[in-house]
Write a protein that holds these residues in place. Structure first.
Motif, short mmCIF file in Angstrom:
data_model
loop_
_atom_site.label_atom_id
_atom_site.label_comp_id
_atom_site.label_asym_id
_atom_site.label_seq_id
_atom_site.Cartn_x
_atom_site.Cartn_y
_atom_site.Cartn_z
N MET A 151 0.84 -1.20 0.00
CA MET A 151 0.00 0.00 0.00
C MET A 151 0.88 1.26 0.00
SD MET A 151 -2.83 1.18 2.80
CE MET A 151 -3.43 -0.50 3.01
N ASN A 152 0.59 2.20 -0.89
CA ASN A 152 1.44 3.40 -0.92
C ASN A 152 1.13 4.32 0.26
OD1 ASN A 152 -0.58 5.43 -1.65
ND2 ASN A 152 -0.70 4.31 -3.59
N SER A 153 2.11 5.16 0.56
CA SER A 153 2.00 5.98 1.77
C SER A 153 0.88 7.01 1.66
CB SER A 153 3.33 6.67 2.07
OG SER A 153 3.65 7.54 1.00
N GLU A 154 0.64 7.48 0.45
CA GLU A 154 -0.42 8.47 0.25
C GLU A 154 -1.78 7.86 0.59
OE1 GLU A 154 -1.59 11.79 -3.14
OE2 GLU A 154 -0.30 10.11 -3.65
N LEU A 155 -1.98 6.63 0.13
CA LEU A 155 -3.23 5.94 0.42
C LEU A 155 -3.35 5.66 1.92
CD1 LEU A 155 -5.80 4.40 -0.36
CD2 LEU A 155 -4.37 2.39 -0.79
N GLU A 156 -2.24 5.22 2.51
CA GLU A 156 -2.25 4.94 3.96
C GLU A 156 -2.63 6.18 4.75
OE1 GLU A 156 -2.29 3.27 7.42
OE2 GLU A 156 -1.96 2.08 5.62
N THR A 157 -2.05 7.31 4.37
CA THR A 157 -2.37 8.58 5.04
C THR A 157 -3.85 8.92 4.87
OG1 THR A 157 -0.14 9.34 4.55
CG2 THR A 157 -1.73 11.03 5.18
N TRP A 158 -4.33 8.72 3.65
CA TRP A 158 -5.75 9.04 3.36
C TRP A 158 -6.67 8.17 4.22
CZ3 TRP A 158 -10.49 7.39 2.06
CH2 TRP A 158 -11.38 8.31 1.51
N LEU A 159 -6.41 6.87 4.24
CA LEU A 159 -7.25 5.94 5.00
C LEU A 159 -7.21 6.25 6.49
CD1 LEU A 159 -6.47 2.55 3.21
CD2 LEU A 159 -8.62 3.81 3.15
N GLU A 160 -6.02 6.58 6.97
CA GLU A 160 -5.86 6.90 8.40
C GLU A 160 -6.71 8.14 8.75
OE1 GLU A 160 -4.56 5.39 10.83
OE2 GLU A 160 -4.76 7.00 12.30
N ALA A 161 -6.62 9.15 7.87
CA ALA A 161 -7.37 10.38 8.13
C ALA A 161 -8.88 10.15 8.02
CB ALA A 161 -6.93 11.48 7.15
N ALA A 163 -14.97 0.21 7.73
CA ALA A 163 -14.91 1.35 6.80
C ALA A 163 -13.57 1.35 6.06
CB ALA A 163 -15.10 2.66 7.56
N ARG A 164 -12.53 1.05 6.77
CA ARG A 164 -11.20 1.04 6.16
C ARG A 164 -11.13 -0.03 5.06
NH1 ARG A 164 -5.86 2.51 7.58
NH2 ARG A 164 -4.39 1.08 6.60
N ALA A 165 -11.64 -1.22 5.36
CA ALA A 165 -11.63 -2.31 4.37
C ALA A 165 -12.46 -1.93 3.15
CB ALA A 165 -12.16 -3.59 5.00
N GLU A 166 -13.59 -1.30 3.37
CA GLU A 166 -14.46 -0.90 2.26
C GLU A 166 -13.79 0.16 1.38
OE1 GLU A 166 -18.03 -0.19 4.88
OE2 GLU A 166 -19.03 -0.96 3.10
N LEU A 167 -13.19 1.14 2.04
CA LEU A 167 -12.53 2.21 1.28
C LEU A 167 -11.33 1.67 0.51
CD1 LEU A 167 -12.82 4.97 4.04
CD2 LEU A 167 -13.86 5.10 1.76
N LEU A 168 -10.60 0.76 1.13
CA LEU A 168 -9.44 0.17 0.46
C LEU A 168 -9.89 -0.64 -0.76
CD1 LEU A 168 -6.42 -0.47 0.32
CD2 LEU A 168 -6.81 -2.34 1.95
N ALA A 169 -10.94 -1.44 -0.59
CA ALA A 169 -11.46 -2.24 -1.70
C ALA A 169 -11.96 -1.33 -2.82
CB ALA A 169 -12.59 -3.14 -1.21
N HIS A 170 -12.61 -0.23 -2.43
CA HIS A 170 -13.10 0.75 -3.41
C HIS A 170 -11.92 1.30 -4.23
CE1 HIS A 170 -16.15 4.00 -4.43
NE2 HIS A 170 -15.02 4.44 -4.99
N HIS A 214 -22.12 -3.35 -3.30
CA HIS A 214 -21.16 -2.71 -2.39
C HIS A 214 -20.97 -1.26 -2.79
CE1 HIS A 214 -18.33 -3.32 -5.66
NE2 HIS A 214 -18.43 -4.64 -5.56
N GLY A 215 -20.21 -0.54 -2.01
CA GLY A 215 -20.08 0.90 -2.19
C GLY A 215 -19.56 1.30 -3.57
N TYR A 216 -18.55 0.58 -4.03
CA TYR A 216 -17.96 0.92 -5.32
C TYR A 216 -18.98 0.75 -6.44
CZ TYR A 216 -14.68 1.05 -9.23
OH TYR A 216 -14.02 1.37 -10.39
#
Lengths: 282, 104
Positions: free
Chosen positions: A1-11, A24-31, B21-23
């Motif tokens: 996982m790139n750091s930009e994505l990690e930062t985004w998910l954390e925020a 939520a984190r898993a859903e956003l990552l899958a998205h 799902h959301g996507y």
């Protein structure tokens, strides 16, 4: 996982409670991964696909704020409900303190405790309903803090003219002391039950957006029965102490409900004025 | 075009057709609106979680390409709510159309 994505998910998930955060984190990552795959399949180079997928998700702060609002609302509701039930349970402590100590101790810690709990509950209610920081909300919150301060300080500022100085001579009557103690206990216990019902009903009605119709009806019945019980208590007894306690309780409740009603009116007015607020009722 | 306020209706409507799902929901909104509805896809998730908390949709897990995905389906309460949201939306659009159609 790139750091930009990690930062985004954390925020985007910071402050979201427990399981909801992981979900939520898993859903956003899958998205994000699906979007990258689609952009890549459409001919984007990998770097551009990652950039675009992240841009499509939007501002992490906005997503995080909305997620926190969603998941904390229920926690606030439960906490406020617990306070609504727990707060009146403090009332028997009034009776115990009154019998085994004196009014000064009552004033020193129990009344501030009640007022603090009450203010806390109201603040939770406001936290539940508002995210917009509109002026009426701030006014309502300020009025409650001011009211709490006045209630806490009044007995100290007016020595000899507060409710406890009125009760003290009655309690000091040696011949009737035991009878008065028992009656005080009875009055406070009945009053406690009445106020408990009122608080429970009031809490459910305050957060009725989270209640079913049946719960709302039950809340209304609880509220009504609490008032009837308190009124009956005062009407049925001719004992001075019980009368005083009952009157004080009823006056407190009338004051509280009036101010609470005013606060709710301000909040609802602000909702409808705002119109597009995410917290606006359907 | 800003679609603020209608996201609930859009999600409930799409989930009434099939679970997703959301996507998938976000892509369907973009596709069906031909890109006219401008929104950030991340905003779909708070909306989904809120609807789930309100009991209007229910979540379940399915394995897709070897990965667990959180799907959502409409509940009975959600179907009822969808009907109300549709009626409210129609009333709103009819009112706006009536105003716009009024000769100056």
């Amino acid at each position: 996982m790139n750091s930009e994505l990690e930062t985004w998910l954390e925020a985007a998930t910071r402050g979201v409670p427990g399981e909801a955060r992981a979900s939520a984190r898993a859903e956003l990552l899958a998205h994000y991964e699906d979007a990258v795959a689609d952009y890549t399949a459409a001919g984007c180079d990998e770097a551009a696909a990652h950039r675009q997928a992240l841009a499509d998700l939007g501002a992490a702060a906005a997503v995080g704020r909305a997620l926190r609002q969603t998941h904390h609302a229920e926690r606030y509701y439960k906490l406020a409900l617990a306070l609504g039930i727990g707060l009146p349970l403090c009332l028997p402590l009034f009776a115990v303190t009154f019998i085994w100590a004196d009014g000064a101790i009552l004033v020193c810690w129990l009344l501030p405790l009640l007022v603090t709990l009450s203010a806390f509950r109201v603040l939770l209610g406001q936290q539940l309903e508002m995210e917009t920081g509109l002026r009426p909300y701030r006014l309502a919150r300020a009025s409650w803090i001011l009211l709490g301060a006045v209630i806490i300080l009044t007995p100290f500022l007016l020595p000899g003219h507060n409710v406890f100085s009125l009760l003290a001579p009655v309690a000091a009557d040696g011949q009737n002391l035991i009878r008065l103690m028992l009656l005080a206990l009875l009055a406070m216990a009945l009053g406690g039950v009445g106020v408990s019902l009122i608080w429970l009903g009031d809490t459910l009605l305050t957060y009725r957006r989270y209640c079913s119709r049946v719960e709302q009806i039950v809340a209304g019945l609880l509220l009504g029965s609490g008032f009837i019980l308190l009124s009956g208590l005062v009407a049925a007894t001719q004992v001075e102490l019980a009368l005083i306690v009952g009157l004080i309780t009823i006056l407190s409740i009338i004051t509280f409900t009036t101010l609470h009603g005013l606060m709710l009116w301000l909040i609802f007015r602000a909702w409808y004025r705002k119109g597009d607020s995410p917290a606006a009722p359907a | 075009m800003n679609y603020k306020g209608s996201l609930t209706l859009l999600i409930l409507h799409l989930l009434s057709q099939e679970p997703g799902h959301g996507y998938k929901i976000a892509k369907r909104i973009r596709l069906l609106s031909d890109g006219a509805l401008d929104f950030k896809e991340g905003s779909v998730y708070p909306a989904l979680h809120k609807l789930e908390k309100e009991g209007l949709i229910a979540a379940f897990t399915e394995v897709e390409n070897g990965r667990e995905r959180r799907y959502y389906r409409l509940t009975d309460a959600g179907k009822k709510q969808l009907g109300e949201e549709r009626r409210a939306w129609q009333t709103f659009t009819q009112a706006v159309t009536a105003v716009l159609g009024e000769p100056a």
